[in-house]
Write a protein that holds these residues in place. Sequence first.
Motif, PDB file in Angstrom:
ATOM      1  N   LEU A  47      52.083  52.256  73.221  1.00 48.16           N
ATOM      2  CA  LEU A  47      51.438  53.576  72.817  1.00 48.16           C
ATOM      3  C   LEU A  47      52.544  54.325  71.989  1.00 48.16           C
ATOM      4  O   LEU A  47      52.060  55.344  71.136  1.00 48.16           O
ATOM      5  CB  LEU A  47      50.784  54.260  73.557  1.00 48.16           C
ATOM      6  CG  LEU A  47      49.795  53.659  74.470  1.00 48.16           C
ATOM      7  CD1 LEU A  47      49.132  54.728  75.419  1.00 48.16           C
ATOM      8  CD2 LEU A  47      48.771  52.918  73.837  1.00 48.16           C
ATOM      9  N   GLY A  48      53.778  53.826  71.750  1.00 47.47           N
ATOM     10  CA  GLY A  48      54.774  54.597  71.035  1.00 47.47           C
ATOM     11  C   GLY A  48      54.869  55.856  71.668  1.00 47.47           C
ATOM     12  O   GLY A  48      55.080  57.138  70.744  1.00 47.47           O
ATOM     13  N   LEU A  49      55.075  56.204  72.921  1.00 45.25           N
ATOM     14  CA  LEU A  49      54.951  57.406  73.637  1.00 45.25           C
ATOM     15  C   LEU A  49      56.309  57.383  74.152  1.00 45.25           C
ATOM     16  O   LEU A  49      57.012  56.668  74.815  1.00 45.25           O
ATOM     17  CB  LEU A  49      54.010  57.572  74.358  1.00 45.25           C
ATOM     18  CG  LEU A  49      52.388  57.492  74.227  1.00 45.25           C
ATOM     19  CD1 LEU A  49      51.416  57.639  74.966  1.00 45.25           C
ATOM     20  CD2 LEU A  49      52.186  58.576  73.066  1.00 45.25           C
ATOM     21  N   PRO A  50      56.689  59.019  74.558  1.00 43.00           N
ATOM     22  CA  PRO A  50      58.049  59.150  75.300  1.00 43.00           C
ATOM     23  C   PRO A  50      57.786  58.853  76.703  1.00 43.00           C
ATOM     24  O   PRO A  50      56.590  59.026  77.227  1.00 43.00           O
ATOM     25  CB  PRO A  50      58.321  60.708  75.068  1.00 43.00           C
ATOM     26  CG  PRO A  50      56.771  61.112  74.726  1.00 43.00           C
ATOM     27  CD  PRO A  50      56.197  60.311  73.979  1.00 43.00           C
ATOM     28  N   LEU A  51      58.938  58.376  77.445  1.00 36.33           N
ATOM     29  CA  LEU A  51      58.482  58.142  78.835  1.00 36.33           C
ATOM     30  C   LEU A  51      59.634  59.055  79.639  1.00 36.33           C
ATOM     31  O   LEU A  51      60.835  58.944  79.178  1.00 36.33           O
ATOM     32  CB  LEU A  51      58.816  56.585  79.230  1.00 36.33           C
ATOM     33  CG  LEU A  51      59.088  56.157  80.516  1.00 36.33           C
ATOM     34  CD1 LEU A  51      57.830  56.043  81.222  1.00 36.33           C
ATOM     35  CD2 LEU A  51      59.658  54.782  80.609  1.00 36.33           C
ATOM     36  N   ASP A  52      59.314  59.307  80.855  1.00 38.94           N
ATOM     37  CA  ASP A  52      60.150  60.358  81.694  1.00 38.94           C
ATOM     38  C   ASP A  52      59.690  59.781  83.258  1.00 38.94           C
ATOM     39  O   ASP A  52      58.621  59.339  83.595  1.00 38.94           O
ATOM     40  CB  ASP A  52      60.147  61.687  81.635  1.00 38.94           C
ATOM     41  CG  ASP A  52      61.334  62.445  82.204  1.00 38.94           C
ATOM     42  OD1 ASP A  52      62.306  61.560  82.712  1.00 38.94           O
ATOM     43  OD2 ASP A  52      61.670  63.853  82.150  1.00 38.94           O
ATOM     44  N   VAL A  53      60.552  59.987  84.152  1.00 41.57           N
ATOM     45  CA  VAL A  53      59.973  59.755  85.533  1.00 41.57           C
ATOM     46  C   VAL A  53      59.759  61.147  86.032  1.00 41.57           C
ATOM     47  O   VAL A  53      60.107  62.261  85.733  1.00 41.57           O
ATOM     48  CB  VAL A  53      61.366  59.224  86.464  1.00 41.57           C
ATOM     49  CG1 VAL A  53      61.604  57.920  86.124  1.00 41.57           C
ATOM     50  CG2 VAL A  53      62.587  60.089  86.397  1.00 41.57           C
ATOM     51  N   PHE A  54      58.701  60.922  87.177  1.00 40.16           N
ATOM     52  CA  PHE A  54      58.169  62.348  87.748  1.00 40.16           C
ATOM     53  C   PHE A  54      58.366  61.709  89.383  1.00 40.16           C
ATOM     54  O   PHE A  54      57.633  60.758  89.886  1.00 40.16           O
ATOM     55  CB  PHE A  54      56.873  62.545  87.556  1.00 40.16           C
ATOM     56  CG  PHE A  54      56.626  64.083  88.129  1.00 40.16           C
ATOM     57  CD1 PHE A  54      57.084  65.191  87.417  1.00 40.16           C
ATOM     58  CD2 PHE A  54      55.977  64.174  89.369  1.00 40.16           C
ATOM     59  CE1 PHE A  54      56.938  66.514  87.946  1.00 40.16           C
ATOM     60  CE2 PHE A  54      55.710  65.335  89.619  1.00 40.16           C
ATOM     61  CZ  PHE A  54      56.221  66.611  89.267  1.00 40.16           C
ATOM     62  N   ILE A  55      59.284  62.418  90.010  1.00 38.62           N
ATOM     63  CA  ILE A  55      59.782  61.720  91.546  1.00 38.62           C
ATOM     64  C   ILE A  55      58.743  62.621  92.479  1.00 38.62           C
ATOM     65  O   ILE A  55      58.985  63.628  92.700  1.00 38.62           O
ATOM     66  CB  ILE A  55      61.107  62.049  91.550  1.00 38.62           C
ATOM     67  CG1 ILE A  55      61.980  61.430  90.310  1.00 38.62           C
ATOM     68  CG2 ILE A  55      61.716  61.493  93.120  1.00 38.62           C
ATOM     69  CD1 ILE A  55      63.580  61.666  90.403  1.00 38.62           C
ATOM     70  N   VAL A  56      58.357  61.739  93.107  1.00 38.11           N
ATOM     71  CA  VAL A  56      57.245  62.212  94.335  1.00 38.11           C
ATOM     72  C   VAL A  56      57.793  61.278  95.575  1.00 38.11           C
ATOM     73  O   VAL A  56      58.124  60.181  95.264  1.00 38.11           O
ATOM     74  CB  VAL A  56      56.053  62.099  94.005  1.00 38.11           C
ATOM     75  CG1 VAL A  56      55.127  62.753  95.186  1.00 38.11           C
ATOM     76  CG2 VAL A  56      55.742  62.600  92.593  1.00 38.11           C
ATOM     77  N   ARG A  57      58.010  62.009  96.617  1.00 36.67           N
ATOM     78  CA  ARG A  57      58.356  61.299  97.788  1.00 36.67           C
ATOM     79  C   ARG A  57      57.110  61.412  98.927  1.00 36.67           C
ATOM     80  O   ARG A  57      56.927  62.754  99.202  1.00 36.67           O
ATOM     81  CB  ARG A  57      59.631  61.661  98.567  1.00 36.67           C
ATOM     82  CG  ARG A  57      60.547  61.252  97.561  1.00 36.67           C
ATOM     83  CD  ARG A  57      61.124  59.880  97.584  1.00 36.67           C
ATOM     84  NE  ARG A  57      61.587  59.334  98.761  1.00 36.67           N
ATOM     85  CZ  ARG A  57      61.981  58.103  99.221  1.00 36.67           C
ATOM     86  NH1 ARG A  57      61.684  57.296  98.434  1.00 36.67           N
ATOM     87  NH2 ARG A  57      62.459  57.766 100.307  1.00 36.67           N
TER      88      ARG A  57
END
Length: 225
Positions: A47-57
Amino acid sequence: MVARFKNRAEGGRRLAAKLEHLGPMNPMVLALPRGGVPVGYEVARALGLPLDVFIVRKLGVPGHEELAMGAVASGGIRVLNSALIAELGIPKELVERVAEREMREIARRETRYRDGRPPADVHDHLAILVDDGLATGATMFAAVSAVRASGAKHIVVAVPISSPDTCSQMRQHADEVICAMTPEPLYAVGLWYEDFTQTTDEEVCALLAQTAGAADTAHTRRAAS
């Protein structure tokens, strides 16, 4: 017979096809590590979008870690299953001990995965939360709560595979929910992938670095045009 996904990458590509309507809204993809990152990478790339992580435990019940008594997420967000904690008679001190341990793991991953990059600013943005699947949904519920608390204007939960009940329940928390497949019975998320090998920290870092490099190149091209 519902066809299984070959691996998480294929799951991400098939999921991306169901998210094309979001492209013009300029959202960002937030993947839940570790297994959600290969899925999110394919969604972001398609989709040509930015990616980041969202950290959940997940907060596992001591002695029965597969059973979630809650979850914690980046930003100090905590979601507890108070009914389960009361039913099992789990002392508050024990809940705190488990939560503190998992928050330390979140801090470790934040440092490892970001390589000095700041977290994505979700304020007033449309956020697509991606994982490789939903069973109980405890970690995703925590992620939705945390992203909403961060000021996201619209939250979409997107997964390749989910139990029907969890997919339905998630709609009470997120603004939109996309579950590519909802087999009944689910049994376990991993059964719906031919290759469900555990994603490593190294793979997460490599995919995030590739995405960051692609974003920098795109920014340079725009500036030069």
